[in-house]
Design a protein around this motif. Sequence first.
Motif, PDB file in Angstrom:
ATOM      1  N   THR A 238       0.825  -1.209   0.000  1.00  0.00           N
ATOM      2  CA  THR A 238       0.000   0.000   0.000  1.00  0.00           C
ATOM      3  C   THR A 238       0.858   1.257   0.000  1.00  0.00           C
ATOM      4  N   LEU A 239       1.948   1.245   0.767  1.00  0.00           N
ATOM      5  CA  LEU A 239       2.850   2.402   0.783  1.00  0.00           C
ATOM      6  C   LEU A 239       3.497   2.613  -0.585  1.00  0.00           C
ATOM      7  N   PHE A 240       3.824   1.519  -1.275  1.00  0.00           N
ATOM      8  CA  PHE A 240       4.398   1.662  -2.608  1.00  0.00           C
ATOM      9  C   PHE A 240       3.372   2.233  -3.593  1.00  0.00           C
ATOM     10  N   LEU A 241       2.131   1.755  -3.521  1.00  0.00           N
ATOM     11  CA  LEU A 241       1.086   2.295  -4.386  1.00  0.00           C
ATOM     12  C   LEU A 241       0.771   3.748  -4.024  1.00  0.00           C
ATOM     13  N   ASN A 242       0.903   4.085  -2.750  1.00  0.00           N
ATOM     14  CA  ASN A 242       0.715   5.477  -2.338  1.00  0.00           C
ATOM     15  C   ASN A 242       1.769   6.379  -2.966  1.00  0.00           C
ATOM     16  N   LEU A 243       2.996   5.867  -3.041  1.00  0.00           N
ATOM     17  CA  LEU A 243       4.059   6.645  -3.706  1.00  0.00           C
ATOM     18  C   LEU A 243       3.703   6.889  -5.172  1.00  0.00           C
ATOM     19  N   LEU A 244       3.199   5.839  -5.860  1.00  0.00           N
ATOM     20  CA  LEU A 244       2.832   6.012  -7.266  1.00  0.00           C
ATOM     21  C   LEU A 244       1.665   6.978  -7.424  1.00  0.00           C
ATOM     22  N   ALA A 245       0.710   6.923  -6.498  1.00  0.00           N
ATOM     23  CA  ALA A 245      -0.430   7.850  -6.572  1.00  0.00           C
ATOM     24  C   ALA A 245       0.022   9.291  -6.356  1.00  0.00           C
ATOM     25  N   CYS A 246       0.917   9.508  -5.389  1.00  0.00           N
ATOM     26  CA  CYS A 246       1.424  10.863  -5.155  1.00  0.00           C
ATOM     27  C   CYS A 246       2.255  11.347  -6.338  1.00  0.00           C
ATOM     28  N   LEU A 247       2.967  10.421  -6.967  1.00  0.00           N
ATOM     29  CA  LEU A 247       3.714  10.796  -8.167  1.00  0.00           C
ATOM     30  C   LEU A 247       2.753  11.214  -9.287  1.00  0.00           C
TER      31      LEU A 247
ATOM     32  N   SER B 244      -2.422   9.273   0.277  1.00  0.00           N
ATOM     33  CA  SER B 244      -3.527   9.321  -0.686  1.00  0.00           C
ATOM     34  C   SER B 244      -4.791   8.792  -0.015  1.00  0.00           C
ATOM     35  N   GLY B 245      -5.249   9.530   0.999  1.00  0.00           N
ATOM     36  CA  GLY B 245      -6.447   9.120   1.714  1.00  0.00           C
ATOM     37  C   GLY B 245      -7.707   9.649   1.067  1.00  0.00           C
ATOM     38  N   TRP B 246      -8.809   9.552   1.809  1.00  0.00           N
ATOM     39  CA  TRP B 246     -10.103   9.901   1.257  1.00  0.00           C
ATOM     40  C   TRP B 246     -10.229  11.402   0.961  1.00  0.00           C
ATOM     41  N   ILE B 247      -9.755  12.232   1.865  1.00  0.00           N
ATOM     42  CA  ILE B 247      -9.904  13.682   1.649  1.00  0.00           C
ATOM     43  C   ILE B 247      -9.125  14.132   0.418  1.00  0.00           C
TER      44      ILE B 247
END
Length: 329
Positions: free
Chosen positions: A158-167, A241-244
């Motif tokens: 999840t942390l890795f996918l969060n990095l991709l989402a923030c990118l 990359s949370g809900w808000i």
Amino acid sequence: MSGYDNNPFAEPTSDNPFNDPSVTQATSSNIEPVEQYNPFPAQSEGLATQTTPASTSPFQPAVLQPSTEPSPRAVAAVAQADLQRQQEELERKAAELDRREQDLQSRGLTGKENNWPPLPKSFPIKPCFYQNFSEEIPQESRRVCKMMYYLWMFNCVTLFLNLLACLAVFTIDGGYGIDFGLSILWLILFTPCSFLCWYRPIYKAFKTDSSFSFFFFFFVFFVQVGFFIIQSVGIPHWGNSGWITAINIIRGNVPVGAIMIIVAILFTICAVTSVFLLKMVHSMYRRTGASFQKAQQEFSQGVLSNKTFQTAAAGAATSAAQGAFQANN
């Protein structure tokens, strides 16, 4: 009248049918009667000669067979054979115990070969930990321990996918550069720290039934649950990359917002699963009979038996004694 002169009580000769000459000749013949005829004369004579005469006494005395009790030499031989067999069995068991002890000593000297992380042998970095659920974790707590391990791996993904989402957000809006930088920091920081600070303590707690490891796990995992909740909420510019954040982004860019919503769902699953596992571990901890006093005792024994602590304490005591001696002089 002459007939009337005979004796009336004498047998009449003329009226007796057996006085007939033919009947008299038949009855006086040499033919043996049927009752005296024997069709097996030879066999009967042979049987008669072989028949044992009956005993004259009506009762026979009881004859007991003599008991064949083993001689003392035979008893001694059997006892010696039994002792020899028992001695051989004991020697075999002693040899097996010696072999196991040598194996344990060799393992103690060389240590178990680390198998985690599972890296190739040609890789320059070698595994740092030994992990074996079937060998080190009891059956009743093995399932929960594996679920904690899967939660840690799921959090890393999840942390890795969060990095991709923030990118992805950073590519469409340069103002989210801080989120991308923090996502890299969370991935680098939380991946090893979560493994060392709450997964390995709970693994050790299940392995050794250590009260101190349980308390350390509860303290750190409470903090981890708080981070899971914050990450799932998605406070803007916190690198999550949370809900808000996902709802704010999806208004301007649907594809990127959809990616962030997926990551928000994953963070939510981590938070819910962590709360569920925390309750399971706490219920198992209450059944183990662990207590805070036992944790304090384990901590004190561990600190006092630590060679580094002993060396530091001895050095401090020596320095204090030397200082006091020089002050007195």
